[in-house]
Design a protein around this motif. Sequence first.
Motif: not given
Length: 191
Positions: A1-18, A174-181
């Motif tokens: 396993m790689n050692d990466f710094p902490k990341i907070w990831f946000l997927r964009h909100g729902e789009t018309e095409w979604n 692939n949730e939208q509207g949340c934050v993955y830590r």
Amino acid sequence: MNDFPKIWFLRHGETEWNAEGRIQGQMESDLTERGIAQAHHQAELVRPILQREAPPCLVSPLRRAQQTAKIALGGAAFDTDPRLAEVQAGVFQGLTRAEIAATYPEIHARAQTNLDLFCAAPEGEGYATFHARVLTLLQALKAPTLIVAHGLWGQVMRGIICGLDYDELADLPNEQGCVYRLENGCETALR
């Protein structure tokens, strides 16, 4: 396993095409009212992180991620990085899944997940190139970072950090509207 710094990831909100079930890839589509509301919810989740940690923020150059970031980051400065763009889905971009099934029945039948489908697109980026692009960005991170990008981009990133194999990361939600830590090889969804 790689050692990466902490990341907070946000997927964009729902789009018309979604909402239409249309493949976006690197094509553009605006946030829906629901997508805007999701970005506002992310702003509530992110506010204490920005105040307490003040991480650098990186955002995909695609419009839906930029729109989300402007809302979710509450005016905090961010940099745009082209490596954060969604997978390039070739001739599938702009098509619905039904249109792909009708035109490319063999590919559609083999694709068990969205990642399978997008990465199998003729004239597309393909999984190996996409994975390498995500990994290159992760390896460049030097400090805890907040990222606003896309669903499949996030699945690959989250899988790399959590040490998942392809099938496991392709099945991630692939949730939208949340934050993955993501920290120490583990993921927590903040809702």
